[in-house]
Motif scaffolding. Structure first.
Motif, PDB file in Angstrom:
ATOM      1  N   GLN A 176       1.622  -6.552   4.564  1.00  0.00           N
ATOM      2  CA  GLN A 176       0.758  -6.510   4.928  1.00  0.00           C
ATOM      3  C   GLN A 176      -0.153  -5.430   4.511  1.00  0.00           C
ATOM      4  OE1 GLN A 176       1.676  -6.590   9.452  1.00  0.00           O
ATOM      5  NE2 GLN A 176       3.019  -7.878   8.507  1.00  0.00           N
ATOM      6  N   GLY A 177      -1.177  -5.126   4.522  1.00  0.00           N
ATOM      7  CA  GLY A 177      -2.674  -4.554   4.704  1.00  0.00           C
ATOM      8  C   GLY A 177      -2.923  -3.993   2.845  1.00  0.00           C
ATOM      9  N   TRP A 178      -1.686  -5.173   1.984  1.00  0.00           N
ATOM     10  CA  TRP A 178      -2.420  -4.981   0.897  1.00  0.00           C
ATOM     11  C   TRP A 178      -3.918  -5.552   0.511  1.00  0.00           C
ATOM     12  CZ3 TRP A 178      -4.912  -8.831  -2.166  1.00  0.00           C
ATOM     13  CH2 TRP A 178      -5.867  -9.590  -1.447  1.00  0.00           C
ATOM     14  N   GLU A 179      -4.520  -6.406   1.413  1.00  0.00           N
ATOM     15  CA  GLU A 179      -5.974  -6.065   1.186  1.00  0.00           C
ATOM     16  C   GLU A 179      -6.966  -5.344   1.682  1.00  0.00           C
ATOM     17  OE1 GLU A 179      -4.693  -8.123   5.197  1.00  0.00           O
ATOM     18  OE2 GLU A 179      -4.079  -7.943   3.020  1.00  0.00           O
ATOM     19  N   HIS A 180      -6.386  -4.198   1.633  1.00  0.00           N
ATOM     20  CA  HIS A 180      -6.769  -2.795   1.691  1.00  0.00           C
ATOM     21  C   HIS A 180      -6.680  -1.299   0.910  1.00  0.00           C
ATOM     22  CE1 HIS A 180      -8.561  -4.877   5.834  1.00  0.00           C
ATOM     23  NE2 HIS A 180      -7.461  -5.154   6.176  1.00  0.00           N
ATOM     24  N   SER A 181      -5.541  -2.326   0.026  1.00  0.00           N
ATOM     25  CA  SER A 181      -4.828  -1.403  -1.080  1.00  0.00           C
ATOM     26  C   SER A 181      -5.958  -1.155  -2.172  1.00  0.00           C
ATOM     27  CB  SER A 181      -4.003  -1.323  -0.769  1.00  0.00           C
ATOM     28  OG  SER A 181      -3.643  -0.831  -2.140  1.00  0.00           O
ATOM     29  N   CYS A 182      -5.918  -0.464  -3.210  1.00  0.00           N
ATOM     30  CA  CYS A 182      -7.278  -0.485  -4.250  1.00  0.00           C
ATOM     31  C   CYS A 182      -5.788  -0.851  -5.491  1.00  0.00           C
ATOM     32  CB  CYS A 182      -8.061   1.114  -4.958  1.00  0.00           C
ATOM     33  SG  CYS A 182      -8.278   1.087  -6.737  1.00  0.00           S
ATOM     34  N   CYS A 235      -3.116  -3.124  -4.658  1.00  0.00           N
ATOM     35  CA  CYS A 235      -2.185  -4.092  -4.389  1.00  0.00           C
ATOM     36  C   CYS A 235      -3.833  -4.904  -4.822  1.00  0.00           C
ATOM     37  CB  CYS A 235      -2.459  -3.744  -2.585  1.00  0.00           C
ATOM     38  SG  CYS A 235      -0.482  -3.075  -2.297  1.00  0.00           S
ATOM     39  N   GLY A 236      -4.671  -4.360  -4.913  1.00  0.00           N
ATOM     40  CA  GLY A 236      -5.977  -5.339  -4.697  1.00  0.00           C
ATOM     41  C   GLY A 236      -6.331  -5.430  -6.535  1.00  0.00           C
ATOM     42  N   PRO A 239       1.038  -1.347   0.191  1.00  0.00           N
ATOM     43  CA  PRO A 239       0.000   0.101   0.405  1.00  0.00           C
ATOM     44  C   PRO A 239       0.549   0.794   0.560  1.00  0.00           C
ATOM     45  CG  PRO A 239      -0.732  -1.607   1.616  1.00  0.00           C
ATOM     46  CD  PRO A 239       0.571  -1.964   1.233  1.00  0.00           C
TER      47      PRO A 239
END
Length: 106
Positions: free
Chosen positions: A73-79, A81-82, A12
Motif C-alpha cells: 500500500q502507498g506504492w503509487e506515492h513513492s518515487c 516504487c513507481g 515506500p
C-alpha cells in the motif's frame, strides 16, 4: 529439486525507514510461510555509503531476478516504487519477462 517462486517486496521507504523495515520483515515471514523465496529492499547491499540512486539501481537489479513483485500500500506515492512498477510493466509489455504482479490488499 523444486524451486520456490522468488518474490520482491516493493514498499515506500524514504522518510519512514524504521516502519518500512518492520513491515518488510513481517511480510518476509508471512510470504516465506506461503512458500516464497522473499527479497526485501533491506536485504540488498548497495555499496558503501550508497545514495538514493545506488539503492534504486541495486533494488531494480534484484527485482529483475525475481518472478513476482509485491507492491505494498502507498506504492503509487513513492518515487522508488513507481520506478519499480514502471520497470515491471514495461518488461511485461515488451515480453522481456512475464512478472506476476501482486498488490497488497487494502
Amino acid at each position: 529439486m523444486v524451486t520456490k517462486p522468488k518474490i520482491y517486496i516493493s514498499l515506500p521507504i524514504t522518510g519512514q525507514e524504521s516502519r518500512a523495515r518492520e513491515k518488510a520483515d513481517k511480510l518476509k515471514i508471512a510470504l516465506s510461510k506461503q512458500g516464497y523465496e522473499v527479497v526485501s529492499p533491506f536485504d540488498i547491499y548497495a555499496g558503501k555509503d550508497p545514495d538514493y540512486e545506488d539503492h534504486i539501481c541495486f533494488d531494480l537489479r534484484a527485482m529483475l531476478e525475481c518472478d513476482i513483485v509485491y507492491f505494498c500500500q502507498g506504492w503509487e506515492h513513492s518515487c522508488g516504487c513507481g520506478i519499480e512498477h514502471d520497470t515491471v510493466m514495461r518488461m511485461k509489455a515488451y515480453n522481456k519477462k512475464d512478472f506476476k504482479v501482486m498488490y497488497e490488499p487494502i
